[in-house]
Design an enzyme around this catalytic site. Structure first.
Site, PDB file in Angstrom:
ATOM      1  N   ASP A  21      -5.466  -2.958   5.118  1.00 60.26           N
ATOM      2  CA  ASP A  21      -4.590  -2.296   6.086  1.00 60.26           C
ATOM      3  C   ASP A  21      -3.571  -1.384   5.422  1.00 60.26           C
ATOM      4  O   ASP A  21      -3.173  -0.367   5.990  1.00 60.26           O
ATOM      5  CB  ASP A  21      -3.863  -3.343   6.937  1.00 60.26           C
ATOM      6  CG  ASP A  21      -4.775  -3.945   7.995  1.00 60.26           C
ATOM      7  OD1 ASP A  21      -5.999  -3.748   7.888  1.00 60.26           O
ATOM      8  OD2 ASP A  21      -4.277  -4.610   8.907  1.00 60.26           O
ATOM      9  N   SER A  43       2.278  -3.873  11.232  1.00 59.88           N
ATOM     10  CA  SER A  43       1.981  -4.624  10.019  1.00 59.88           C
ATOM     11  C   SER A  43       2.898  -5.831   9.969  1.00 59.88           C
ATOM     12  O   SER A  43       4.004  -5.816  10.512  1.00 59.88           O
ATOM     13  CB  SER A  43       2.230  -3.735   8.798  1.00 59.88           C
ATOM     14  OG  SER A  43       2.357  -4.513   7.633  1.00 59.88           O
ATOM     15  N   ASP A  66      -5.463  -9.770   5.966  1.00 59.15           N
ATOM     16  CA  ASP A  66      -5.481  -9.101   7.255  1.00 59.15           C
ATOM     17  C   ASP A  66      -6.524  -9.627   8.234  1.00 59.15           C
ATOM     18  O   ASP A  66      -6.498 -10.784   8.591  1.00 59.15           O
ATOM     19  CB  ASP A  66      -5.603  -7.589   7.010  1.00 59.15           C
ATOM     20  CG  ASP A  66      -4.415  -7.082   6.182  1.00 59.15           C
ATOM     21  OD1 ASP A  66      -3.294  -7.501   6.467  1.00 59.15           O
ATOM     22  OD2 ASP A  66      -4.610  -6.295   5.244  1.00 59.15           O
TER      23      ASP A  66
END
EC number: 4.2.1.9
Length: 572
Positions: free
Chosen positions: A78, A485, A120
């Site tokens: 990510d 995030s 992630d």
């Protein structure tokens, strides 16, 4: 054994012939076949060394009396995909990973599995796949990265590098300082060192009992992590060799309603990434567990926030949590706080009778865990907050809910009213923020970035980091139907449902509209007269982005909104 369908009887001579070509001998056909779902990928810092981990696990499985078969999944970093069109593929990759686990394990009728994720979407994707396969499975992640450090002693992590970009753009730091941060923020292998999405999910695997103690906090590339791999390998063979244990430790017998509940409890106590809400809702659906956003707020109200970790507290990272007692110590402390929720023990909000993969109950596992450093993991009576680190907001802008990481919000932003500055994509927002369109007192609105509208529900770390780096973190809020995030901090509200692409009110906001955020009330409201809103709705036409990718086009057609975990619908 489940694998007997491919290895026993005269009709399976062709199957055995193929297996012999891989090196199997006569004696191997009486052993359990163990799948190793690896996610070794060169480009991801948390994964480039996982090929070595798989070798350790395979050696230990063979020594314990099993036959290992390694296969790989894809994975998206990510951080590298952030801030450009690559991020469109991040969340959709979760579904591909789940599908690949199901495909490989069921196509070859393997008896049990070890999953080696780290970052992630790979952790939740593997969890979802393991639930479908429902054989005994142990998760053992790659482990967290060490925090970085500058020569002057400044502690760093990936978020430091993102925020340094905004600081450099504002002339607050030199190019030399930016380069120093870039070169030291990520000092080696492992999942990014704070309580970002990867470490949040690896921590929750401990809470759910599908991983061994230490899975979320023992550093990558350490001898302790290697021993964890060996223990996992020995344990999975022990289970697979015993028919009774194979039945007892089917994955759904561990990852059930109690496990999902316990995961959210630990999530609140440690202030996990907002992405955990999205992923745990999806995992709950795969487990056929009835869990919704209201359930999460009910848990949050009864769990003290006792561990504050980067990005909420920039000096504390996963290595510090490990040193201070680990996730088991967090759970032991949480268990001491009186609460009454559901049918579990009245003296603990955790389901202490939940089964774990080691054969212990969760209560037995954490019974002797102690907080070693109370400046890192606090006791309940000295908690950062009497309530959990994540909160679900509702209001006319979020009828089905929105998510805020309260643990990373300054006090001044918990009750906030500001004027809207609207962007119809993340790319527009990045240009607008960097170009000076956003001022103190604004609420940045980034829409058409939900699961359908993006498609793919991009993370907004670049715009949120620009806001922080420009010194606007305590005077500007950001709301979006996209997501963040785990490194994001500040007054950032995501997962707004319904999203703009499905006609959510976020689509009707105009520049200058007043928006009110109240953490105490749990509300997110557009302060515009209802008649004006209805007038706008009659004129509204959704923005339809051109989607060239066949995969993303299919994803957009099938995906549900964030309030439902952004899972793919099986019926249209």
């Amino acid at each position: 054994m489940r694998s007997d369908i491919v290895k026993k009887g005269y009709q399976r001579a062709p199957h055995r012939s193929l297996l012999r070509a891989t090196g199997l001998k006569d004696e191997d056909f009486n052993k359990p076949f163990i799948g190793i779902a690896n996610s070794y990928i060169d480009i991801i810092p948390g994964h480039f060394f996982l090929n070595r981990y798989a070798q350790i696990i395979k050696e230990e499985i063979r020594a314990a009396g099993g036959v290992p078969f390694e296969f790989n999944t894809i994975g998206v970093d990510d951080g590298i995909a952030m801030g450009h069109s690559g991020m469109l593929y991040s969340l959709p990759s979760r579904e591909l990973i789940a599908d690949s686990i199901e495909t490989m394990m069921n196509a070859h009728s393997l008896d049990a599995m070890i999953c080696i994720p780290n970052c992630d979407k790979i952790v939740p994707g593997m969890l979802m796949g393991a639930l479908r396969v429902n054989v005994p499975t142990i998760f053992v992640s790659g482990g967290p990265m060490k925090a970085g450090k500058l020569e002057d002693g400044t502690i760093l992590d990936l978020n430091s590098a993102f925020e340094a970009v905004g600081a450099f753009a504002e002339g607050k730091i030199s190019e030399k300082r930016l380069h120093e941060i870039e070169c030291n923020a990520c000092p080696g292998g492992g999942s990014c060192s704070g309580m970002f999405t990867a470490n949040s999910m690896n921590t929750l695997c401990e809470a759910m009992g599908v991983a061994l103690p230490g899975n979320g906090t023992i550093l990558a590339l350490s001898k302790e992590r290697e021993e964890l791999l060996r223990k996992a390998a020995r344990r999975i063979v022990e289970i697979a060799l015993d028919e009774r244990k194979t039945e007892q430790f089917r994955f759904r017998n561990i990852l059930n309603k109690k496990a999902v509940h316990n995961a959210f409890v630990v999530d609140m106590a440690m202030g996990g990434s907002t992405n955990t809400i999205l992923h745990m809702l999806a995992i709950a659906k795969e487990a056929e567990v009835d869990f919704n956003l209201d359930s999460i707020n009910a848990i949050a109200s009864q769990v003290a926030h006792i561990a504050k970790i980067a990005p909420a507290l920039s000096t504390i990272h996963m290595e510090d949590i490990n040193r201070a007692g680990g996730v088991s110590a967090v759970m032991n402390e949480v268990a001491k706080r009186n609460a009454s929720l559901g049918s579990h023990s009245a003296d603990s909000i955790l389901y202490l009778d939940a089964l774990t993969i080691t054969g212990e109950t969760l209560g037995e596992r954490i019974a002797n865990a102690q907080i070693v450093d109370s400046s890192v993991i606090r006791h309940n009576e000295n908690a950062y907050s009497p309530v959990g680190g994540l909160k679900i907001l509702y209001g006319n802008l979020a009828r089905e809910g929105a998510v805020l990481k309260v643990a990373a919000v300054a006090e001044s932003m918990k009750e906030f009213e500001g004027s809207a500055v609207c962007f119809n994509s993340q790319e527009e927002a990045i240009k607008g923020i960097a170009g000076g369109k956003v001022k103190a007192g604004n609420v940045v609105v980034i829409r058409y970035e939900g699961p359908k509208g993006g498609p793919g529900m991009q993370e907004m770390l670049t715009p949120t980091s620009l806001i922080m780096g420009m010194g606007l973190g305590e005077s500007v809020a950001l709301i979006t139907d996209g997501r963040f995030s785990g490194a994001t901090r500040g007054g950032c509200i995501g997962h707004i449902s319904p999203e703009a692409a499905e006609g959510g009110l976020i689509a009707l906001i105009e520049d200058g509209d007043k928006i009110a955020i109240s953490v105490s009330k749990g509300t997110l409201e557009l302060l515009v007269d209802s008649k004006i809103i209805e007038s706008r709705r009659t004129q509204w036409k959704p923005i339809k982005k051109e989607i060239k990718s066949k995969w993303l086009k299919r994803y957009s057609l099938l995906v549900s909104n964030a309030a439902n975990g952004a899972v793919l619908k099986t019926e249209i």
